[in-house]
Design a protein around this motif. Structure first.
Motif, PDB file in Angstrom:
ATOM      1  N   ILE A   1       0.854  -1.183   0.000  1.00 38.37           N
ATOM      2  CA  ILE A   1       0.000   0.000   0.000  1.00 38.37           C
ATOM      3  C   ILE A   1       0.892   1.236   0.000  1.00 38.37           C
ATOM      4  O   ILE A   1       1.853   1.314   0.775  1.00 38.37           O
ATOM      5  N   PRO A   2       0.609   2.230  -0.842  1.00 40.32           N
ATOM      6  CA  PRO A   2       1.408   3.457  -0.831  1.00 40.32           C
ATOM      7  C   PRO A   2       1.423   4.089   0.571  1.00 40.32           C
ATOM      8  O   PRO A   2       0.410   4.098   1.280  1.00 40.32           O
ATOM      9  N   ASP A   3       2.582   4.599   0.956  1.00 39.01           N
ATOM     10  CA  ASP A   3       2.785   5.137   2.302  1.00 39.01           C
ATOM     11  C   ASP A   3       1.718   6.142   2.732  1.00 39.01           C
ATOM     12  O   ASP A   3       1.314   6.161   3.885  1.00 39.01           O
ATOM     13  N   ARG A   4       1.252   6.971   1.820  1.00 39.10           N
ATOM     14  CA  ARG A   4       0.312   8.021   2.223  1.00 39.10           C
ATOM     15  C   ARG A   4      -1.028   7.472   2.715  1.00 39.10           C
ATOM     16  O   ARG A   4      -1.788   8.183   3.345  1.00 39.10           O
ATOM     17  N   PHE A   5      -1.316   6.183   2.454  1.00 40.29           N
ATOM     18  CA  PHE A   5      -2.571   5.590   2.914  1.00 40.29           C
ATOM     19  C   PHE A   5      -2.404   4.728   4.164  1.00 40.29           C
ATOM     20  O   PHE A   5      -3.380   4.382   4.810  1.00 40.29           O
ATOM     21  N   VAL A   6      -1.172   4.388   4.509  1.00 42.91           N
ATOM     22  CA  VAL A   6      -0.931   3.465   5.626  1.00 42.91           C
ATOM     23  C   VAL A   6      -1.489   4.022   6.931  1.00 42.91           C
ATOM     24  O   VAL A   6      -2.113   3.305   7.712  1.00 42.91           O
ATOM     25  N   LYS A   7      -1.299   5.308   7.179  1.00 43.01           N
ATOM     26  CA  LYS A   7      -1.796   5.916   8.421  1.00 43.01           C
ATOM     27  C   LYS A   7      -3.323   5.809   8.497  1.00 43.01           C
ATOM     28  O   LYS A   7      -3.885   5.530   9.552  1.00 43.01           O
ATOM     29  N   LYS A   8      -4.005   6.000   7.364  1.00 44.33           N
ATOM     30  CA  LYS A   8      -5.465   5.913   7.330  1.00 44.33           C
ATOM     31  C   LYS A   8      -5.941   4.481   7.529  1.00 44.33           C
ATOM     32  O   LYS A   8      -7.113   4.235   7.764  1.00 44.33           O
ATOM     33  N   MET A   9      -5.043   3.521   7.405  1.00 44.23           N
ATOM     34  CA  MET A   9      -5.406   2.107   7.489  1.00 44.23           C
ATOM     35  C   MET A   9      -4.877   1.463   8.756  1.00 44.23           C
ATOM     36  O   MET A   9      -4.647   0.257   8.805  1.00 44.23           O
ATOM     37  N   SER A  10      -4.640   2.260   9.779  1.00 40.51           N
ATOM     38  CA  SER A  10      -4.174   1.751  11.083  1.00 40.51           C
ATOM     39  C   SER A  10      -2.930   0.892  10.963  1.00 40.51           C
ATOM     40  O   SER A  10      -2.812  -0.143  11.610  1.00 40.51           O
ATOM     41  N   GLY A  11      -2.026   1.281  10.088  1.00 41.60           N
ATOM     42  CA  GLY A  11      -0.754   0.581   9.981  1.00 41.60           C
ATOM     43  C   GLY A  11      -0.709  -0.590   9.013  1.00 41.60           C
ATOM     44  O   GLY A  11       0.322  -1.229   8.871  1.00 41.60           O
ATOM     45  N   VAL A  12      -1.819  -0.891   8.339  1.00 44.54           N
ATOM     46  CA  VAL A  12      -1.798  -1.956   7.335  1.00 44.54           C
ATOM     47  C   VAL A  12      -0.942  -1.481   6.166  1.00 44.54           C
ATOM     48  O   VAL A  12      -1.167  -0.415   5.610  1.00 44.54           O
ATOM     49  N   THR A  13       0.073  -2.265   5.828  1.00 44.45           N
ATOM     50  CA  THR A  13       1.020  -1.873   4.779  1.00 44.45           C
ATOM     51  C   THR A  13       0.882  -2.670   3.496  1.00 44.45           C
ATOM     52  O   THR A  13       1.416  -2.282   2.466  1.00 44.45           O
ATOM     53  N   HIS A  14       0.172  -3.816   3.574  1.00 46.24           N
ATOM     54  CA  HIS A  14       0.043  -4.700   2.422  1.00 46.24           C
ATOM     55  C   HIS A  14      -1.351  -5.307   2.367  1.00 46.24           C
ATOM     56  O   HIS A  14      -2.011  -5.452   3.404  1.00 46.24           O
ATOM     57  N   VAL A  15      -1.763  -5.667   1.174  1.00 45.29           N
ATOM     58  CA  VAL A  15      -2.958  -6.496   0.997  1.00 45.29           C
ATOM     59  C   VAL A  15      -2.536  -7.708   0.182  1.00 45.29           C
ATOM     60  O   VAL A  15      -1.616  -7.639  -0.629  1.00 45.29           O
ATOM     61  N   GLY A  16      -3.220  -8.808   0.434  1.00 43.89           N
ATOM     62  CA  GLY A  16      -2.937 -10.036  -0.304  1.00 43.89           C
ATOM     63  C   GLY A  16      -4.215 -10.554  -0.919  1.00 43.89           C
ATOM     64  O   GLY A  16      -5.260 -10.563  -0.264  1.00 43.89           O
ATOM     65  N   ILE A  17      -4.145 -10.919  -2.183  1.00 43.41           N
ATOM     66  CA  ILE A  17      -5.338 -11.419  -2.860  1.00 43.41           C
ATOM     67  C   ILE A  17      -5.034 -12.766  -3.503  1.00 43.41           C
ATOM     68  O   ILE A  17      -3.882 -13.100  -3.777  1.00 43.41           O
ATOM     69  N   TYR A  18      -6.107 -13.523  -3.711  1.00 41.90           N
ATOM     70  CA  TYR A  18      -6.044 -14.809  -4.391  1.00 41.90           C
ATOM     71  C   TYR A  18      -6.743 -14.706  -5.741  1.00 41.90           C
ATOM     72  O   TYR A  18      -7.664 -13.910  -5.901  1.00 41.90           O
ATOM     73  N   GLU A  19      -6.331 -15.571  -6.671  1.00 42.06           N
ATOM     74  CA  GLU A  19      -7.138 -15.800  -7.859  1.00 42.06           C
ATOM     75  C   GLU A  19      -8.362 -16.582  -7.389  1.00 42.06           C
ATOM     76  O   GLU A  19      -8.253 -17.493  -6.575  1.00 42.06           O
ATOM     77  N   LEU A  20      -9.531 -16.211  -7.879  1.00 43.00           N
ATOM     78  CA  LEU A  20     -10.768 -16.811  -7.403  1.00 43.00           C
ATOM     79  C   LEU A  20     -11.071 -18.147  -8.064  1.00 43.00           C
ATOM     80  O   LEU A  20     -10.769 -18.355  -9.235  1.00 43.00           O
ATOM     81  N   THR A  21     -11.720 -19.004  -7.288  1.00 44.73           N
ATOM     82  CA  THR A  21     -12.252 -20.254  -7.823  1.00 44.73           C
ATOM     83  C   THR A  21     -13.622 -19.955  -8.440  1.00 44.73           C
ATOM     84  O   THR A  21     -14.205 -18.886  -8.216  1.00 44.73           O
ATOM     85  N   VAL A  22     -14.164 -20.904  -9.172  1.00 40.61           N
ATOM     86  CA  VAL A  22     -15.493 -20.744  -9.751  1.00 40.61           C
ATOM     87  C   VAL A  22     -16.520 -20.515  -8.640  1.00 40.61           C
ATOM     88  O   VAL A  22     -17.380 -19.629  -8.750  1.00 40.61           O
ATOM     89  N   GLU A  23     -16.441 -21.293  -7.571  1.00 44.82           N
ATOM     90  CA  GLU A  23     -17.387 -21.138  -6.463  1.00 44.82           C
ATOM     91  C   GLU A  23     -17.323 -19.749  -5.857  1.00 44.82           C
ATOM     92  O   GLU A  23     -18.354 -19.155  -5.521  1.00 44.82           O
ATOM     93  N   GLU A  24     -16.126 -19.224  -5.696  1.00 45.55           N
ATOM     94  CA  GLU A  24     -15.969 -17.882  -5.120  1.00 45.55           C
ATOM     95  C   GLU A  24     -16.544 -16.818  -6.047  1.00 45.55           C
ATOM     96  O   GLU A  24     -17.166 -15.853  -5.591  1.00 45.55           O
ATOM     97  N   GLU A  25     -16.354 -16.987  -7.354  1.00 45.56           N
ATOM     98  CA  GLU A  25     -16.947 -16.050  -8.310  1.00 45.56           C
ATOM     99  C   GLU A  25     -18.470 -16.090  -8.233  1.00 45.56           C
ATOM    100  O   GLU A  25     -19.133 -15.053  -8.279  1.00 45.56           O
TER     101      GLU A  25
END
Length: 130
Positions: free
Chosen positions: A14-38
Motif C-alpha cells: 500500500i502506498p505510504d500516504r494511505f498506511v496511516k489511514k489504514m491503522s498501519g496496514v502496509t500490504h494487501v494479499g489477494i487470491y485468484e478466485l475459484t469458480v465457487e468464489e466467483e
C-alpha cells in the motif's frame, strides 16, 4: 477426487500516504478466485454490475499485512487472514480508503482479466465449423 490446488498469495504494498489511514496496514494479499468464489460474489451483487466488481475484488481480498522491522533491520510482514464467510473481509473492505479499494479492484483485474494481446489472439482464432 479432485483437490483444490494451493493458491499463491499475490501481495501488494500500500502506498505510504494511505498506511496511516489504514491503522498501519502496509500490504494487501489477494487470491485468484475459484469458480465457487466467483459465484458467491455474483450472488452477493444481486444483479448490480457495479456492485459485482466490488464483490469480486472483495472476495479475492484474503489478507492484510503489517510490515515490521526486526532488530537486524530486515522487514517481515505479519499477515492476517480475511474471509467473506466470517465477515472479516467486509469489515476491512468498509474501512479501506476509496483509493485503496480501487487499488484492490485494479489488482483483481490484473490477475483475472486477460491482457489485450491474449484476448485478441484468442478471439481472432475463431473458426466456424459445421
Amino acid at each position: 477426487d479432485l483437490k483444490a490446488p494451493k493458491r499463491a498469495r499475490h501481495a501488494y504494498e500500500i502506498p505510504d500516504r494511505f498506511v496511516k489511514k489504514m491503522s498501519g496496514v502496509t500490504h494487501v494479499g489477494i487470491y485468484e478466485l475459484t469458480v465457487e468464489e466467483e459465484i458467491n460474489a455474483t450472488k452477493r451483487a444481486r444483479g448490480d454490475a457495479i456492485r459485482l466488481a466490488s464483490e469480486l475484488a472483495k472476495e479475492s481480498l484474503r489478507f492484510t499485512g503489517r510490515s515490521t522491522k526486526s532488530s537486524d533491520g530486515t522487514s517481515k510482514i505479519s499477515w492476517t487472514e480475511l474471509s467473506c464467510y466470517d465477515g472479516t473481509a467486509d469489515e476491512v473492505w468498509s474501512k479501506l480508503p476509496p483509493p485503496v479499494r480501487n487499488l484492490v479492484l485494479a489488482a483483481y483485474g490484473q490477475l483475472h482479466i486477460p491482457e489485450d494481446a491474449d484476448a485478441n489472439s484468442c478471439l481472432s482464432s475463431r473458426a466456424i465449423e459445421g
